[in-house]
Design a protein around this motif. Structure first.
Motif, short mmCIF file in Angstrom:
data_model
loop_
_atom_site.label_atom_id
_atom_site.label_comp_id
_atom_site.label_asym_id
_atom_site.label_seq_id
_atom_site.Cartn_x
_atom_site.Cartn_y
_atom_site.Cartn_z
N ALA A 139 -37.95 -3.82 6.92
CA ALA A 139 -38.09 -4.36 5.57
C ALA A 139 -37.87 -3.27 4.54
O ALA A 139 -38.06 -2.08 4.80
CB ALA A 139 -39.48 -4.97 5.38
N HIS A 141 -39.25 -2.54 0.66
CA HIS A 141 -40.23 -2.90 -0.36
C HIS A 141 -39.82 -2.28 -1.69
O HIS A 141 -39.55 -1.08 -1.76
CB HIS A 141 -41.62 -2.38 0.02
CG HIS A 141 -42.17 -2.95 1.29
ND1 HIS A 141 -43.11 -3.95 1.31
CD2 HIS A 141 -41.88 -2.66 2.59
CE1 HIS A 141 -43.40 -4.25 2.57
NE2 HIS A 141 -42.68 -3.49 3.36
N GLU A 149 -34.29 -4.04 -7.32
CA GLU A 149 -34.34 -5.31 -6.58
C GLU A 149 -32.94 -5.81 -6.22
O GLU A 149 -32.68 -6.23 -5.08
CB GLU A 149 -35.08 -6.37 -7.39
CG GLU A 149 -35.11 -7.73 -6.71
CD GLU A 149 -35.85 -8.77 -7.53
OE1 GLU A 149 -35.84 -9.94 -7.11
OE2 GLU A 149 -36.44 -8.41 -8.58
N ARG A 153 -31.55 -6.36 -2.40
CA ARG A 153 -31.16 -7.67 -1.91
C ARG A 153 -29.70 -7.67 -1.41
O ARG A 153 -29.39 -8.27 -0.38
CB ARG A 153 -31.34 -8.72 -3.00
CG ARG A 153 -32.80 -9.02 -3.34
CD ARG A 153 -32.89 -10.05 -4.47
NE ARG A 153 -34.26 -10.36 -4.77
CZ ARG A 153 -35.01 -11.25 -4.10
NH1 ARG A 153 -34.45 -11.92 -3.10
NH2 ARG A 153 -36.24 -11.48 -4.45
N ARG A 157 -28.64 -8.40 2.47
CA ARG A 157 -27.73 -9.49 2.84
C ARG A 157 -26.59 -8.97 3.72
O ARG A 157 -26.21 -9.61 4.71
CB ARG A 157 -27.18 -10.16 1.58
CG ARG A 157 -28.16 -11.10 0.89
CD ARG A 157 -27.46 -11.98 -0.11
NE ARG A 157 -26.86 -11.21 -1.21
CZ ARG A 157 -27.47 -10.92 -2.35
NH1 ARG A 157 -28.72 -11.34 -2.56
NH2 ARG A 157 -26.85 -10.22 -3.29
N LEU A 169 -32.96 -13.20 7.16
CA LEU A 169 -33.66 -12.59 6.03
C LEU A 169 -34.89 -13.40 5.68
O LEU A 169 -34.89 -14.63 5.72
CB LEU A 169 -32.74 -12.52 4.81
CG LEU A 169 -31.65 -11.45 4.81
CD1 LEU A 169 -30.87 -11.52 3.51
CD2 LEU A 169 -32.24 -10.06 5.01
N GLN A 170 -35.95 -12.69 5.32
CA GLN A 170 -37.19 -13.31 4.86
C GLN A 170 -37.65 -12.59 3.61
O GLN A 170 -37.82 -11.37 3.61
CB GLN A 170 -38.28 -13.21 5.94
CG GLN A 170 -39.63 -13.77 5.52
CD GLN A 170 -39.59 -15.28 5.41
OE1 GLN A 170 -39.34 -15.98 6.39
NE2 GLN A 170 -39.82 -15.79 4.21
N GLU A 171 -37.84 -13.32 2.52
CA GLU A 171 -38.31 -12.73 1.27
C GLU A 171 -39.80 -12.92 1.13
O GLU A 171 -40.35 -13.95 1.55
CB GLU A 171 -37.57 -13.35 0.09
CG GLU A 171 -36.09 -13.10 0.10
CD GLU A 171 -35.38 -13.65 -1.12
OE1 GLU A 171 -36.09 -14.08 -2.06
OE2 GLU A 171 -34.14 -13.64 -1.14
N LYS A 173 -43.39 -10.95 -1.29
CA LYS A 173 -43.80 -10.37 -2.57
C LYS A 173 -43.22 -8.97 -2.70
O LYS A 173 -43.71 -8.02 -2.10
CB LYS A 173 -45.33 -10.33 -2.66
CG LYS A 173 -45.98 -11.71 -2.70
CD LYS A 173 -47.49 -11.61 -2.77
CE LYS A 173 -48.12 -12.99 -2.88
NZ LYS A 173 -49.61 -12.91 -2.88
N VAL A 176 -37.97 -7.57 0.99
CA VAL A 176 -36.98 -8.34 1.74
C VAL A 176 -36.99 -7.80 3.16
O VAL A 176 -36.92 -6.59 3.37
CB VAL A 176 -35.56 -8.23 1.15
CG1 VAL A 176 -34.61 -9.13 1.93
CG2 VAL A 176 -35.55 -8.59 -0.32
N GLU A 177 -37.09 -8.70 4.12
CA GLU A 177 -37.25 -8.31 5.53
C GLU A 177 -36.17 -8.96 6.37
O GLU A 177 -35.73 -10.08 6.10
CB GLU A 177 -38.63 -8.77 6.01
CG GLU A 177 -38.91 -8.50 7.47
CD GLU A 177 -40.30 -8.93 7.89
OE1 GLU A 177 -40.57 -8.94 9.10
OE2 GLU A 177 -41.11 -9.26 7.00
N THR A 211 -44.31 -17.06 3.17
CA THR A 211 -44.18 -17.11 4.62
C THR A 211 -45.30 -17.90 5.28
O THR A 211 -45.18 -18.30 6.44
CB THR A 211 -44.15 -15.69 5.22
OG1 THR A 211 -45.36 -15.01 4.88
CG2 THR A 211 -42.97 -14.91 4.67
#
Length: 257
Positions: A139, A141, A149, A153, A157, A169-171, A173, A176-177, A211
Motif C-alpha cells: 500500500a 499512504h 494523491e 493513484r 493503477r 486495487l482497494q482504496e 482512508k 491505496v492498496e 472496506t
C-alpha cells in the motif's frame, strides 16, 4: 443534548442492549479506526494498555467466537497483539489464521514482487508518502502528503495493470492498496461463521472504513448486527453507529467482564 450526542448515545445504548453476557454472538472486529485510533503512519498506531487482555476475556466469554478482520497481515496483527489466540482474517480475508495458529495465505508472483519493489522505490522519492509492505499486498499512504494523491493513484493503477488478475486495487482512508483479488471482509465473515466456535451464533460486525461495508452486508444477511465507528455522515450499510474507537474499547471492557 445536541443531535450528534443523541446519535452517539443511542448507538451505545443499542450495543448495551445486546445480551449482557454476549451469549449467542460471534464478534468480528476491524482494527485500525475501530479497535485502535487512526495514526498518521501505519507504524504509528498504539495499542492501549489492557486491550489485549480485554480481547482475550471477550474471546473466552464468546467460547472462541471472536475474529479480527483487517487489511493488515496476520503477522502484523500478531506483533500488535502478541499471544492473542483468536481467529485473524488478514489482508481483507486473503490470509486466515485459525484458533490453533494455522495460517493460510496467498502465493506471490514475480510480477507482483516487481511491482512492490517499484512502489517502494518511488514512494521514497515522494516526501510524506509511506510505503507499506504487507507480504501478499502492499500500500501507499498519502495522509502526510495529500498533494501527492494524484501521483499515488496513477502509479497504483499502473502497478495493478502490471501484476495481472490475481490482485485488485482497494482504496481506504488516504491509502491505496494492491491486495489479492477474490476476497473481501464479507467473504471472511461468511467463511469464519462456518467454523465450530462460530456456528449457530449471530454475527456482530464492527468497523469504520469502506472496506468494512462488505462485512456489514454479510452480517446483515445472516440476521446479525453491524455497527460503524465514526461521526461523518457517509452512507453505510451498518445498522448502528458509535463515535470513536474508545467507545468500542469501553464496550469490550463492559461485556468481557
Amino acid at each position: 443534548m445536541d443531535q450528534k450526542s443523541d446519535q452517539t448515545t443511542g448507538s451505545l445504548q443499542a450495543l448495551d442492549g445486546l445480551p449482557g453476557d454476549v451469549n449467542g454472538l460471534a464478534v468480528f472486529l476491524d482494527i485500525d479506526g475501530t479497535l485502535l485510533d487512526i495514526a498518521d503512519t501505519p507504524d504509528g498506531i498504539s495499542v492501549p494498555l489492557g486491550l489485549p487482555a480485554a480481547l482475550a476475556r471477550l474471546a473466552a466469554r464468546l467460547g472462541g467466537a471472536l475474529a479480527l478482520v483487517t487489511g493488515r497481515s496476520v503477522a502484523t496483527v500478531d506483533r500488535l497483539f502478541p499471544g492473542l489466540s483468536v481467529v485473524i482474517n488478514g489482508l481483507h480475508g486473503a490470509e486466515w489464521r485459525d484458533g490453533a495458529g494455522r495460517v493460510f495465505g496467498t502465493g506471490l508472483t514475480d510480477e507482483f514482487s516487481a511491482a512492490k519493489h517499484r512502489l517502494r522505490e518511488q514512494a521514497a522519492r515522494w516526501p510524506g508518502v509511506i510505503f507499506e509492505d504487507k507480504g501478499a499486498a502492499f500500500a501507499a499512504h498519502y495522509r502526510l502528503a495529500p498533494a501527492s494523491e494524484g501521483q499515488v493513484r496513477h502509479l497504483m493503477r499502473a502497478l495493478s495493470e502490471s501484476v495481472g488478475d490475481g490482485w485488485k486495487l482497494q482504496e481506504g482512508k488516504a491509502v491505496v492498496e494492491l491486495r489479492p483479488r477474490g476476497r473481501d471482509k464479507g467473504d471472511a465473515l461468511m467463511q469464519t461463521m462456518g467454523h465450530e466456535a462460530f456456528a449457530g451464533r449471530l454475527p456482530l460486525a464492527i468497523g469504520d472504513d469502506v472496506t468494512d461495508e462488505a462485512m456489514f452486508a454479510a452480517a446483515n444477511r445472516l440476521g446479525g448486527l453491524s455497527v460503524r465507528v465514526g461521526t461523518d455522515r457517509r452512507d453505510t450499510l451498518a445498522q448502528g453507529r458509535v463515535a470513536t474507537p474508545a467507545d468500542v474499547r469501553a464496550w469490550i471492557e463492559r461485556v468481557a467482564r
